[in-house]
Design an enzyme around this catalytic site. Structure first.
Site, PDB file in Angstrom:
ATOM      1  N   TRP A 195       0.827  -1.395  -0.105  1.00  8.74           N
ATOM      2  CA  TRP A 195       0.274  -0.012   0.014  1.00  8.74           C
ATOM      3  C   TRP A 195       0.909   1.383   0.040  1.00  8.74           C
ATOM      4  O   TRP A 195       1.757   1.266   0.824  1.00  8.74           O
ATOM      5  CB  TRP A 195      -0.876   0.003   1.191  1.00  8.74           C
ATOM      6  CG  TRP A 195      -1.530   1.363   1.185  1.00  8.74           C
ATOM      7  CD1 TRP A 195      -2.661   1.828   0.338  1.00  8.74           C
ATOM      8  CD2 TRP A 195      -1.026   2.652   2.100  1.00  8.74           C
ATOM      9  NE1 TRP A 195      -3.009   3.091   0.522  1.00  8.74           N
ATOM     10  CE2 TRP A 195      -2.060   3.667   1.927  1.00  8.74           C
ATOM     11  CE3 TRP A 195      -0.265   2.617   3.272  1.00  8.74           C
ATOM     12  CZ2 TRP A 195      -2.093   4.980   2.498  1.00  8.74           C
ATOM     13  CZ3 TRP A 195      -0.286   3.677   3.874  1.00  8.74           C
ATOM     14  CH2 TRP A 195      -1.020   5.079   3.553  1.00  8.74           C
ATOM     15  N   GLU A 236      -3.331  -2.719  -2.415  1.00 11.90           N
ATOM     16  CA  GLU A 236      -4.390  -2.363  -1.717  1.00 11.90           C
ATOM     17  C   GLU A 236      -4.821  -0.934  -2.150  1.00 11.90           C
ATOM     18  O   GLU A 236      -3.758  -0.075  -2.049  1.00 11.90           O
ATOM     19  CB  GLU A 236      -4.030  -2.162  -0.111  1.00 11.90           C
ATOM     20  CG  GLU A 236      -4.993  -1.562   0.667  1.00 11.90           C
ATOM     21  CD  GLU A 236      -4.814  -1.211   2.248  1.00 11.90           C
ATOM     22  OE1 GLU A 236      -3.494  -1.701   2.595  1.00 11.90           O
ATOM     23  OE2 GLU A 236      -5.493  -0.992   3.124  1.00 11.90           O
ATOM     24  N   LYS A 238      -7.013   2.546  -2.444  1.00  9.40           N
ATOM     25  CA  LYS A 238      -7.398   3.691  -1.515  1.00  9.40           C
ATOM     26  C   LYS A 238      -8.105   4.793  -2.244  1.00  9.40           C
ATOM     27  O   LYS A 238      -7.823   5.089  -3.394  1.00  9.40           O
ATOM     28  CB  LYS A 238      -6.232   4.178  -0.521  1.00  9.40           C
ATOM     29  CG  LYS A 238      -6.783   4.989   0.571  1.00  9.40           C
ATOM     30  CD  LYS A 238      -5.782   5.237   1.667  1.00  9.40           C
ATOM     31  CE  LYS A 238      -6.209   6.125   2.828  1.00  9.40           C
ATOM     32  NZ  LYS A 238      -5.371   6.143   4.033  1.00  9.40           N
ATOM     33  N   ASP A 269      -9.698  -2.806   1.498  1.00  6.86           N
ATOM     34  CA  ASP A 269      -9.701  -2.404   2.986  1.00  6.86           C
ATOM     35  C   ASP A 269     -11.232  -1.582   2.982  1.00  6.86           C
ATOM     36  O   ASP A 269     -11.426  -0.567   2.055  1.00  6.86           O
ATOM     37  CB  ASP A 269      -8.609  -1.256   3.334  1.00  6.86           C
ATOM     38  CG  ASP A 269      -8.669  -0.519   4.736  1.00  6.86           C
ATOM     39  OD1 ASP A 269      -9.690  -0.083   5.093  1.00  6.86           O
ATOM     40  OD2 ASP A 269      -7.622  -0.440   5.288  1.00  6.86           O
ATOM     41  N   HIS A 272     -11.632   2.281   2.486  1.00  4.76           N
ATOM     42  CA  HIS A 272     -10.991   3.102   1.346  1.00  4.76           C
ATOM     43  C   HIS A 272     -12.028   3.135   0.340  1.00  4.76           C
ATOM     44  O   HIS A 272     -11.586   3.006  -0.946  1.00  4.76           O
ATOM     45  CB  HIS A 272      -9.849   1.969   1.014  1.00  4.76           C
ATOM     46  CG  HIS A 272      -8.542   2.318   1.820  1.00  4.76           C
ATOM     47  ND1 HIS A 272      -7.617   1.435   1.630  1.00  4.76           N
ATOM     48  CD2 HIS A 272      -8.551   2.541   3.051  1.00  4.76           C
ATOM     49  CE1 HIS A 272      -6.483   1.858   2.674  1.00  4.76           C
ATOM     50  NE2 HIS A 272      -7.217   2.325   3.418  1.00  4.76           N
ATOM     51  N   HIS A 296      -8.772  -5.810   4.451  1.00  2.00           N
ATOM     52  CA  HIS A 296      -8.210  -5.171   5.772  1.00  2.00           C
ATOM     53  C   HIS A 296      -9.884  -4.786   6.455  1.00  2.00           C
ATOM     54  O   HIS A 296     -10.496  -3.986   5.762  1.00  2.00           O
ATOM     55  CB  HIS A 296      -7.556  -3.905   5.320  1.00  2.00           C
ATOM     56  CG  HIS A 296      -6.173  -4.178   5.197  1.00  2.00           C
ATOM     57  ND1 HIS A 296      -5.277  -3.158   5.171  1.00  2.00           N
ATOM     58  CD2 HIS A 296      -5.269  -5.279   5.659  1.00  2.00           C
ATOM     59  CE1 HIS A 296      -4.121  -3.587   5.089  1.00  2.00           C
ATOM     60  NE2 HIS A 296      -4.064  -5.009   5.456  1.00  2.00           N
ATOM     61  N   ASP A 304     -11.739   9.140   8.830  1.00  2.00           N
ATOM     62  CA  ASP A 304     -10.839   8.198   9.169  1.00  2.00           C
ATOM     63  C   ASP A 304     -11.206   6.895   8.383  1.00  2.00           C
ATOM     64  O   ASP A 304     -12.221   6.541   8.573  1.00  2.00           O
ATOM     65  CB  ASP A 304     -10.892   8.292  10.587  1.00  2.00           C
ATOM     66  CG  ASP A 304      -9.775   7.196  11.001  1.00  2.00           C
ATOM     67  OD1 ASP A 304      -8.517   7.192  10.658  1.00  2.00           O
ATOM     68  OD2 ASP A 304     -10.109   6.433  11.905  1.00  2.00           O
ATOM     69  N   ASP A 306      -9.712   4.139   9.812  1.00  4.57           N
ATOM     70  CA  ASP A 306      -9.160   3.175  10.784  1.00  4.57           C
ATOM     71  C   ASP A 306      -9.631   3.063  12.374  1.00  4.57           C
ATOM     72  O   ASP A 306      -9.024   2.723  12.899  1.00  4.57           O
ATOM     73  CB  ASP A 306      -7.668   3.134  10.800  1.00  4.57           C
ATOM     74  CG  ASP A 306      -7.133   3.174   9.292  1.00  4.57           C
ATOM     75  OD1 ASP A 306      -6.804   2.131   8.876  1.00  4.57           O
ATOM     76  OD2 ASP A 306      -6.598   4.276   8.791  1.00  4.57           O
ATOM     77  N   ASP A 336      -7.130  -3.926  10.558  1.00  2.00           N
ATOM     78  CA  ASP A 336      -6.248  -2.836  10.229  1.00  2.00           C
ATOM     79  C   ASP A 336      -7.112  -1.459  10.891  1.00  2.00           C
ATOM     80  O   ASP A 336      -7.887  -0.934  10.152  1.00  2.00           O
ATOM     81  CB  ASP A 336      -6.054  -2.561   8.628  1.00  2.00           C
ATOM     82  CG  ASP A 336      -5.464  -1.256   8.374  1.00  2.00           C
ATOM     83  OD1 ASP A 336      -4.346  -0.699   9.461  1.00  2.00           O
ATOM     84  OD2 ASP A 336      -5.227  -1.049   7.379  1.00  2.00           O
TER      85      ASP A 336
HETATM   86  C1  RNT Z   1      -3.842   2.962   5.015  1.00  2.00           C
HETATM   87  C2  RNT Z   1      -3.810   1.552   4.781  1.00  2.00           C
HETATM   88  C3  RNT Z   1      -3.075   0.730   5.503  1.00  2.00           C
HETATM   89  C4  RNT Z   1      -2.218   1.184   6.644  1.00  2.00           C
HETATM   90  C5  RNT Z   1      -1.281   0.293   7.353  1.00  2.00           C
HETATM   91  C6  RNT Z   1      -0.653   0.698   8.349  1.00  2.00           C
HETATM   92  O1  RNT Z   1      -4.919   3.785   4.688  1.00  2.00           O
HETATM   93  O2  RNT Z   1      -5.011   1.178   5.314  1.00  2.00           O
HETATM   94  O3  RNT Z   1      -3.165  -0.578   5.169  1.00  2.00           O
HETATM   95  O4  RNT Z   1      -3.453   1.085   7.635  1.00  2.00           O
HETATM   96  O5  RNT Z   1      -0.532  -0.351   6.190  1.00  2.00           O
HETATM   97 ZN    ZN Z   2      -5.605  -0.924   5.226  1.00  2.00          ZN
END
Ligand code: RNT
Ligand code: ZN
Length: 427
Positions: A195, A236, A238, A269, A272, A296, A304, A306, A336
Protein backbone atom coordinates in the site's frame (compact mmCIF):
# COMPACT_ATOMS: atom_id res chain seq x y z
CA UNK A 1 -41.41 -18.06 11.13
CA UNK A 2 -38.77 -19.47 13.42
CA UNK A 3 -40.17 -21.04 16.51
CA UNK A 4 -37.71 -19.88 19.14
CA UNK A 5 -39.91 -21.57 21.70
CA UNK A 6 -39.43 -24.98 20.11
CA UNK A 7 -37.60 -26.31 23.14
CA UNK A 8 -40.10 -25.06 25.62
CA UNK A 9 -40.84 -28.50 26.94
CA UNK A 10 -39.79 -29.94 30.29
CA UNK A 11 -36.39 -30.97 29.03
CA UNK A 12 -35.44 -27.36 28.68
CA UNK A 13 -34.89 -26.99 32.39
CA UNK A 14 -32.18 -29.61 32.24
CA UNK A 15 -30.59 -28.21 29.12
CA UNK A 16 -27.70 -25.81 29.15
CA UNK A 17 -28.19 -22.51 27.38
CA UNK A 18 -25.92 -23.80 24.62
CA UNK A 19 -27.94 -26.99 24.16
CA UNK A 20 -31.16 -25.07 23.98
CA UNK A 21 -29.70 -22.62 21.45
CA UNK A 22 -28.31 -25.53 19.44
CA UNK A 23 -31.81 -26.97 19.16
CA UNK A 24 -33.25 -23.70 17.99
CA UNK A 25 -30.60 -23.30 15.30
CA UNK A 26 -30.93 -27.00 14.50
CA UNK A 27 -34.62 -26.53 13.73
CA UNK A 28 -33.52 -24.09 11.02
CA UNK A 29 -31.06 -26.57 9.59
CA UNK A 30 -28.03 -24.85 11.13
CA UNK A 31 -25.39 -27.05 12.73
CA UNK A 32 -23.90 -25.03 15.61
CA UNK A 33 -21.18 -27.62 16.23
CA UNK A 34 -19.97 -27.25 12.68
CA UNK A 35 -20.13 -23.46 12.93
CA UNK A 36 -17.99 -23.42 16.07
CA UNK A 37 -15.46 -25.88 14.66
CA UNK A 38 -15.17 -23.93 11.40
CA UNK A 39 -14.58 -20.71 13.28
CA UNK A 40 -11.96 -22.31 15.52
CA UNK A 41 -9.88 -23.22 12.50
CA UNK A 42 -10.25 -19.89 10.67
CA UNK A 43 -7.16 -17.69 10.90
CA UNK A 44 -7.36 -13.94 11.33
CA UNK A 45 -4.21 -11.93 10.71
CA UNK A 46 -3.74 -9.64 13.70
CA UNK A 47 -2.01 -6.35 12.85
CA UNK A 48 0.86 -5.48 15.20
CA UNK A 49 0.44 -1.72 14.73
CA UNK A 50 -2.54 -1.19 17.06
CA UNK A 51 -0.10 -1.66 19.96
CA UNK A 52 2.07 1.40 19.31
CA UNK A 53 0.03 3.78 17.11
CA UNK A 54 1.82 2.63 13.91
CA UNK A 55 5.13 3.99 15.21
CA UNK A 56 7.49 1.07 14.54
CA UNK A 57 11.12 0.90 15.62
CA UNK A 58 13.12 2.18 12.67
CA UNK A 59 12.49 5.90 12.58
CA UNK A 60 11.78 8.85 14.83
CA UNK A 61 9.51 10.35 12.17
CA UNK A 62 5.90 11.12 12.93
CA UNK A 63 3.28 8.95 11.27
CA UNK A 64 2.80 10.17 7.69
CA UNK A 65 1.12 8.94 4.53
CA UNK A 66 -2.29 10.53 5.05
CA UNK A 67 -3.14 8.30 8.00
CA UNK A 68 -3.37 9.40 11.60
CA UNK A 69 -3.60 7.89 15.04
CA UNK A 70 -5.41 10.31 17.32
CA UNK A 71 -5.46 10.21 21.09
CA UNK A 72 -2.87 10.08 23.82
CA UNK A 73 -3.90 7.23 26.08
CA UNK A 74 -1.03 6.32 28.39
CA UNK A 75 0.91 3.07 28.20
CA UNK A 76 1.85 2.76 24.53
CA UNK A 77 4.43 0.08 23.72
CA UNK A 78 7.82 1.72 23.05
CA UNK A 79 10.16 -1.20 22.41
CA UNK A 80 9.99 -4.61 20.71
CA UNK A 81 9.83 -6.22 24.15
CA UNK A 82 6.87 -4.10 25.23
CA UNK A 83 5.04 -4.62 21.95
CA UNK A 84 5.56 -8.39 22.15
CA UNK A 85 4.42 -8.42 25.77
CA UNK A 86 1.28 -6.46 24.88
CA UNK A 87 0.61 -8.60 21.81
CA UNK A 88 0.83 -11.72 23.96
CA UNK A 89 -1.53 -10.31 26.53
CA UNK A 90 -4.00 -9.09 23.90
CA UNK A 91 -3.80 -12.44 22.07
CA UNK A 92 -4.58 -14.27 25.32
CA UNK A 93 -7.96 -12.50 25.27
CA UNK A 94 -8.69 -13.18 21.60
CA UNK A 95 -10.30 -16.42 20.47
CA UNK A 96 -9.34 -18.30 17.32
CA UNK A 97 -6.30 -18.97 15.17
CA UNK A 98 -3.99 -16.03 14.66
CA UNK A 99 -1.41 -14.87 12.19
CA UNK A 100 0.99 -12.07 13.05
CA UNK A 101 0.82 -9.09 10.68
CA UNK A 102 4.02 -7.01 10.66
CA UNK A 103 5.14 -3.84 8.92
CA UNK A 104 8.71 -3.42 7.71
CA UNK A 105 9.09 -0.51 10.14
CA UNK A 106 9.00 -3.07 12.96
CA UNK A 107 12.47 -4.41 12.07
CA UNK A 108 14.49 -5.00 15.21
CA UNK A 109 17.98 -3.52 15.23
CA UNK A 110 20.36 -4.62 17.92
CA UNK A 111 23.83 -3.46 18.93
CA UNK A 112 23.80 -0.52 16.54
CA UNK A 113 23.10 -2.79 13.55
CA UNK A 114 20.76 -0.29 11.83
CA UNK A 115 19.67 -0.80 8.22
CA UNK A 116 17.56 1.68 6.29
CA UNK A 117 14.40 0.51 4.50
CA UNK A 118 16.31 -0.12 1.27
CA UNK A 119 18.80 -2.31 3.11
CA UNK A 120 16.70 -4.39 5.53
CA UNK A 121 17.26 -8.12 5.58
CA UNK A 122 15.64 -11.20 7.04
CA UNK A 123 17.99 -11.11 10.02
CA UNK A 124 16.34 -7.91 11.23
CA UNK A 125 13.19 -9.93 11.77
CA UNK A 126 14.72 -12.98 13.47
CA UNK A 127 13.17 -12.09 16.80
CA UNK A 128 9.71 -11.82 15.27
CA UNK A 129 10.16 -15.20 13.61
CA UNK A 130 11.11 -16.75 16.92
CA UNK A 131 8.12 -15.04 18.55
CA UNK A 132 5.71 -16.30 15.88
CA UNK A 133 7.12 -19.82 15.79
CA UNK A 134 6.91 -20.25 19.55
CA UNK A 135 3.24 -19.35 19.33
CA UNK A 136 2.48 -21.45 16.25
CA UNK A 137 1.63 -18.42 14.11
CA UNK A 138 2.35 -17.65 10.47
CA UNK A 139 3.44 -14.11 9.57
CA UNK A 140 2.04 -11.61 7.05
CA UNK A 141 4.11 -8.64 5.95
CA UNK A 142 3.82 -5.08 4.68
CA UNK A 143 6.51 -2.91 3.16
CA UNK A 144 6.34 0.50 4.89
CA UNK A 145 6.04 3.32 2.35
CA UNK A 146 5.42 6.08 4.91
CA UNK A 147 6.89 7.76 8.02
CA UNK A 148 10.32 8.07 6.41
CA UNK A 149 12.46 10.96 5.09
CA UNK A 150 12.57 9.38 1.62
CA UNK A 151 8.83 9.99 1.23
CA UNK A 152 9.20 13.26 -0.69
CA UNK A 153 6.15 15.43 -1.33
CA UNK A 154 3.97 12.50 -0.24
CA UNK A 155 5.32 10.33 -3.06
CA UNK A 156 7.17 7.00 -3.07
CA UNK A 157 6.85 4.49 -5.94
CA UNK A 158 5.18 7.07 -8.18
CA UNK A 159 7.69 9.85 -7.58
CA UNK A 160 9.15 11.71 -10.58
CA UNK A 161 12.39 11.88 -8.55
CA UNK A 162 14.33 8.80 -9.64
CA UNK A 163 16.34 8.65 -6.43
CA UNK A 164 13.15 8.47 -4.39
CA UNK A 165 11.53 5.94 -6.70
CA UNK A 166 14.61 3.70 -6.72
CA UNK A 167 14.86 3.78 -2.93
CA UNK A 168 11.31 2.50 -2.58
CA UNK A 169 11.63 -0.08 -5.34
CA UNK A 170 14.58 -1.52 -3.45
CA UNK A 171 12.47 -1.52 -0.28
CA UNK A 172 9.74 -3.49 -2.05
CA UNK A 173 12.24 -6.04 -3.34
CA UNK A 174 13.78 -6.49 0.11
CA UNK A 175 10.32 -7.06 1.53
CA UNK A 176 9.60 -9.89 -0.92
CA UNK A 177 12.77 -11.60 0.24
CA UNK A 178 11.79 -11.12 3.88
CA UNK A 179 8.28 -12.44 3.17
CA UNK A 180 9.72 -15.60 1.65
CA UNK A 181 11.94 -15.99 4.71
CA UNK A 182 8.83 -15.77 6.93
CA UNK A 183 7.05 -18.41 4.87
CA UNK A 184 10.06 -20.74 4.96
CA UNK A 185 10.58 -20.34 8.67
CA UNK A 186 6.96 -20.68 9.77
CA UNK A 187 5.80 -23.14 7.10
CA UNK A 188 2.81 -20.87 6.43
CA UNK A 189 2.47 -18.77 3.24
CA UNK A 190 3.09 -15.06 3.79
CA UNK A 191 0.76 -12.42 2.39
CA UNK A 192 2.77 -9.37 1.46
CA UNK A 193 0.60 -6.31 1.07
CA UNK A 194 1.71 -3.25 -0.88
CA UNK A 195 0.00 0.00 0.00
CA UNK A 196 1.45 3.38 -0.96
CA UNK A 197 0.07 6.71 0.25
CA UNK A 198 1.04 8.60 -2.91
CA UNK A 199 -1.32 11.36 -3.93
CA UNK A 200 -1.98 15.08 -4.15
CA UNK A 201 -3.83 17.50 -1.93
CA UNK A 202 -4.79 19.69 -4.86
CA UNK A 203 -5.94 18.98 -8.37
CA UNK A 204 -3.11 17.42 -10.37
CA UNK A 205 -2.11 18.49 -13.86
CA UNK A 206 -1.13 14.94 -14.79
CA UNK A 207 -2.99 11.90 -13.51
CA UNK A 208 -1.44 9.40 -15.87
CA UNK A 209 2.25 10.06 -15.20
CA UNK A 210 2.27 9.05 -11.52
CA UNK A 211 0.20 5.94 -12.26
CA UNK A 212 2.53 4.95 -15.08
CA UNK A 213 5.52 5.32 -12.74
CA UNK A 214 3.74 3.34 -10.01
CA UNK A 215 3.05 0.58 -12.54
CA UNK A 216 6.69 0.48 -13.66
CA UNK A 217 7.88 0.42 -10.04
CA UNK A 218 5.57 -2.48 -9.20
CA UNK A 219 6.71 -4.37 -12.29
CA UNK A 220 10.27 -4.01 -11.11
CA UNK A 221 9.51 -5.11 -7.55
CA UNK A 222 7.67 -8.17 -8.86
CA UNK A 223 10.53 -9.04 -11.19
CA UNK A 224 12.53 -10.50 -8.30
CA UNK A 225 12.25 -14.26 -8.34
CA UNK A 226 10.14 -15.61 -5.50
CA UNK A 227 8.10 -18.69 -4.74
CA UNK A 228 4.51 -17.82 -5.62
CA UNK A 229 3.17 -20.67 -3.56
CA UNK A 230 4.78 -19.16 -0.46
CA UNK A 231 4.45 -15.42 -0.95
CA UNK A 232 1.10 -13.94 -2.00
CA UNK A 233 1.74 -10.37 -3.06
CA UNK A 234 -1.30 -8.12 -2.60
CA UNK A 235 -2.08 -4.59 -3.69
CA UNK A 236 -4.32 -2.35 -1.56
CA UNK A 237 -6.23 0.54 -3.12
CA UNK A 238 -7.47 3.72 -1.47
CA UNK A 239 -9.80 6.57 -2.26
CA UNK A 240 -8.02 9.45 -0.47
CA UNK A 241 -5.71 10.25 2.43
CA UNK A 242 -5.58 13.13 4.90
CA UNK A 243 -3.85 16.00 3.13
CA UNK A 244 -4.10 14.01 -0.12
CA UNK A 245 -7.74 14.62 -0.90
CA UNK A 246 -7.74 15.33 -4.63
CA UNK A 247 -5.92 12.40 -6.16
CA UNK A 248 -4.71 8.95 -5.11
CA UNK A 249 -2.27 7.15 -7.39
CA UNK A 250 -3.26 3.66 -6.18
CA UNK A 251 -6.97 4.05 -6.82
CA UNK A 252 -9.42 1.15 -6.95
CA UNK A 253 -9.31 0.96 -10.76
CA UNK A 254 -5.53 1.11 -10.85
CA UNK A 255 -5.16 -1.65 -8.31
CA UNK A 256 -7.87 -3.92 -9.68
CA UNK A 257 -6.46 -3.75 -13.19
CA UNK A 258 -2.87 -4.12 -12.08
CA UNK A 259 -3.67 -7.14 -9.96
CA UNK A 260 -5.61 -8.78 -12.78
CA UNK A 261 -2.83 -8.17 -15.30
CA UNK A 262 -0.19 -9.70 -13.02
CA UNK A 263 -2.12 -12.48 -11.34
CA UNK A 264 -1.40 -11.14 -7.85
CA UNK A 265 -3.97 -10.72 -5.05
CA UNK A 266 -6.31 -7.75 -4.58
CA UNK A 267 -6.66 -6.34 -1.09
CA UNK A 268 -9.78 -4.39 -0.17
CA UNK A 269 -9.79 -2.23 2.96
CA UNK A 270 -13.38 -1.34 3.76
CA UNK A 271 -12.30 2.13 4.92
CA UNK A 272 -11.00 2.93 1.45
CA UNK A 273 -14.14 3.55 -0.57
CA UNK A 274 -16.72 6.25 -0.99
CA UNK A 275 -19.04 6.39 2.02
CA UNK A 276 -22.00 4.57 0.48
CA UNK A 277 -19.86 2.00 -1.33
CA UNK A 278 -19.52 -1.27 0.57
CA UNK A 279 -16.90 -4.01 0.36
CA UNK A 280 -19.53 -6.63 1.21
CA UNK A 281 -21.04 -6.06 -2.23
CA UNK A 282 -17.66 -6.34 -3.96
CA UNK A 283 -16.56 -9.69 -2.51
CA UNK A 284 -18.68 -11.91 -4.78
CA UNK A 285 -17.45 -10.18 -7.95
CA UNK A 286 -13.86 -10.37 -6.82
CA UNK A 287 -14.24 -14.06 -5.95
CA UNK A 288 -15.45 -14.81 -9.46
CA UNK A 289 -12.25 -13.48 -11.01
CA UNK A 290 -9.56 -14.15 -8.40
CA UNK A 291 -8.28 -17.36 -6.81
CA UNK A 292 -7.83 -15.50 -3.57
CA UNK A 293 -8.67 -12.07 -2.20
CA UNK A 294 -7.47 -10.27 0.91
CA UNK A 295 -9.30 -7.91 3.25
CA UNK A 296 -8.38 -5.25 5.75
CA UNK A 297 -11.30 -5.19 8.11
CA UNK A 298 -11.67 -1.80 9.71
CA UNK A 299 -14.30 0.84 10.42
CA UNK A 300 -14.38 4.01 8.41
CA UNK A 301 -15.83 7.05 10.16
CA UNK A 302 -15.99 10.24 8.07
CA UNK A 303 -12.39 11.02 7.08
CA UNK A 304 -10.80 8.24 9.09
CA UNK A 305 -10.53 4.79 7.62
CA UNK A 306 -9.16 3.09 10.71
CA UNK A 307 -11.50 3.07 13.70
CA UNK A 308 -11.68 -0.07 15.86
CA UNK A 309 -13.87 -2.77 14.32
CA UNK A 310 -17.17 -3.24 16.13
CA UNK A 311 -20.05 -5.57 15.37
CA UNK A 312 -21.70 -3.20 12.93
CA UNK A 313 -23.87 -4.00 9.91
CA UNK A 314 -21.08 -3.85 7.34
CA UNK A 315 -18.75 -6.11 9.33
CA UNK A 316 -21.60 -8.63 9.59
CA UNK A 317 -22.39 -8.34 5.89
CA UNK A 318 -18.72 -8.84 4.92
CA UNK A 319 -18.59 -11.99 7.03
CA UNK A 320 -21.81 -13.29 5.46
CA UNK A 321 -20.37 -12.83 1.98
CA UNK A 322 -17.27 -14.83 2.89
CA UNK A 323 -19.18 -17.63 4.56
CA UNK A 324 -22.17 -18.08 2.25
CA UNK A 325 -19.89 -18.14 -0.79
CA UNK A 326 -17.93 -20.89 0.89
CA UNK A 327 -14.78 -18.83 0.60
CA UNK A 328 -13.17 -18.97 4.03
CA UNK A 329 -10.11 -20.59 2.47
CA UNK A 330 -9.85 -18.02 -0.36
CA UNK A 331 -10.44 -14.82 1.58
CA UNK A 332 -7.48 -13.74 3.70
CA UNK A 333 -8.84 -11.80 6.63
CA UNK A 334 -6.67 -9.20 8.35
CA UNK A 335 -7.53 -6.36 10.69
CA UNK A 336 -6.34 -2.77 10.24
CA UNK A 337 -7.24 -0.09 12.78
CA UNK A 338 -5.46 2.09 15.27
CA UNK A 339 -6.96 4.00 18.16
CA UNK A 340 -4.86 5.86 20.74
CA UNK A 341 -7.80 7.38 22.59
CA UNK A 342 -8.68 4.24 24.54
CA UNK A 343 -6.66 1.42 26.10
CA UNK A 344 -4.80 0.05 23.08
CA UNK A 345 -5.10 -3.55 24.21
CA UNK A 346 -8.82 -3.22 24.64
CA UNK A 347 -9.00 -1.69 21.15
CA UNK A 348 -7.03 -4.63 19.75
CA UNK A 349 -9.17 -7.26 21.47
CA UNK A 350 -12.52 -5.60 20.77
CA UNK A 351 -11.73 -5.42 17.07
CA UNK A 352 -10.66 -9.04 16.77
CA UNK A 353 -13.59 -10.29 18.86
CA UNK A 354 -15.93 -8.31 16.62
CA UNK A 355 -14.53 -10.02 13.51
CA UNK A 356 -15.05 -13.40 15.15
CA UNK A 357 -18.56 -12.50 16.23
CA UNK A 358 -19.44 -11.46 12.69
CA UNK A 359 -18.02 -14.70 11.30
CA UNK A 360 -19.91 -16.79 13.83
CA UNK A 361 -23.15 -14.98 13.05
CA UNK A 362 -22.56 -15.69 9.37
CA UNK A 363 -21.83 -19.35 10.07
CA UNK A 364 -25.12 -19.56 11.96
CA UNK A 365 -27.27 -18.32 9.08
CA UNK A 366 -29.54 -20.81 7.29
CA UNK A 367 -27.82 -19.88 4.04
CA UNK A 368 -29.22 -22.67 1.85
CA UNK A 369 -32.73 -21.90 2.92
CA UNK A 370 -32.28 -18.18 2.30
CA UNK A 371 -30.82 -18.69 -1.16
CA UNK A 372 -33.71 -20.97 -2.01
CA UNK A 373 -36.24 -18.34 -0.94
CA UNK A 374 -34.46 -15.80 -3.13
CA UNK A 375 -34.36 -18.11 -6.15
CA UNK A 376 -38.04 -18.92 -5.74
CA UNK A 377 -38.85 -15.20 -5.51
CA UNK A 378 -40.30 -15.65 -2.02
CA UNK A 379 -38.99 -12.25 -0.93
CA UNK A 380 -41.63 -11.70 1.74
CA UNK A 381 -40.56 -14.83 3.60
CA UNK A 382 -36.91 -14.00 3.01
CA UNK A 383 -37.21 -10.64 4.71
CA UNK A 384 -39.03 -12.13 7.67
CA UNK A 385 -36.40 -14.85 8.07
CA UNK A 386 -33.58 -12.31 7.81
CA UNK A 387 -35.23 -10.26 10.55
CA UNK A 388 -35.96 -13.31 12.70
CA UNK A 389 -32.30 -14.32 12.59
CA UNK A 390 -31.40 -11.11 14.35
CA UNK A 391 -33.00 -12.28 17.57
CA UNK A 392 -31.85 -15.91 17.43
CA UNK A 393 -29.87 -16.89 20.56
CA UNK A 394 -26.48 -16.02 19.13
CA UNK A 395 -25.01 -15.03 22.51
CA UNK A 396 -25.29 -18.58 23.82
CA UNK A 397 -23.32 -19.98 20.88
CA UNK A 398 -20.73 -17.20 21.26
CA UNK A 399 -20.29 -18.05 24.92
CA UNK A 400 -19.82 -21.71 24.04
CA UNK A 401 -17.22 -20.81 21.41
CA UNK A 402 -15.27 -18.77 23.97
CA UNK A 403 -15.57 -21.59 26.50
CA UNK A 404 -14.05 -24.07 24.02
CA UNK A 405 -11.27 -21.58 23.26
CA UNK A 406 -10.62 -21.23 27.01
CA UNK A 407 -11.30 -17.51 26.79
CA UNK A 408 -13.39 -15.59 29.27
CA UNK A 409 -16.31 -13.50 28.12
CA UNK A 410 -15.23 -10.75 30.46
CA UNK A 411 -12.05 -9.18 29.18
CA UNK A 412 -12.24 -5.68 30.56
CA UNK A 413 -11.26 -6.62 34.12
CA UNK A 414 -8.07 -8.35 32.96
CA UNK A 415 -7.25 -5.34 30.79
CA UNK A 416 -7.78 -2.88 33.62
CA UNK A 417 -5.51 -4.97 35.85
CA UNK A 418 -2.84 -5.03 33.14
CA UNK A 419 -3.21 -1.28 32.72
CA UNK A 420 -2.66 -0.75 36.42
CA UNK A 421 0.21 -3.19 36.81
CA UNK A 422 2.06 -2.89 33.51
CA UNK A 423 1.00 0.03 31.33
CA UNK A 424 0.94 2.66 34.05
CA UNK A 425 4.57 1.91 34.86
CA UNK A 426 5.56 3.07 31.35
CA UNK A 427 6.42 6.66 31.98
C1 RNT B 1 -3.82 2.97 5.05
C2 RNT B 1 -3.93 1.52 4.73
C3 RNT B 1 -2.81 0.66 5.23
C4 RNT B 1 -2.35 1.05 6.62
C5 RNT B 1 -1.39 0.05 7.25
C6 RNT B 1 -0.71 0.63 8.45
O1 RNT B 1 -4.93 3.69 4.75
O2 RNT B 1 -5.14 1.03 5.17
O3 RNT B 1 -3.18 -0.66 5.16
O4 RNT B 1 -3.42 1.24 7.49
O5 RNT B 1 -0.52 -0.41 6.32
ZN1 ZN C 1 -5.51 -1.06 5.16
Amino acid sequence: MINFACVKDKRRKKMSRYESAREIYGSLGVDTEKAIETLRSTAVSVHCWQGDDVTGFDSKQALSGGIQTTGNYPGKARTPEELMQDFDFAASLMPGKKKLNLHASYAIFENGDFADRDKIEPRHFEKWVKFAKERGMGIDFNPTFFSHPMVKDNLTLSSPDEEVRRFWIEHGKRCIEISEYFANETGVPCLMNIWIPDGYKNIPADRLGPRKRFKDSLDEILSVPYDKSKVFVCLESKVFGIGLESYTVGSAEFCMNYVASKGITPLMDNGHYHPTEVVSDKISSMLLFNDRIALHITRGVRWDSDHVVILDDETKEIAKEIVRNDALDRVFIATDYFDASINRISAWVTGIRSVHKALLLALLEPNKKMKKLQDESRFTELMVLQEDMKTAPFGDIWDEYLRRENISNDYISAILDYEKNTLEARK
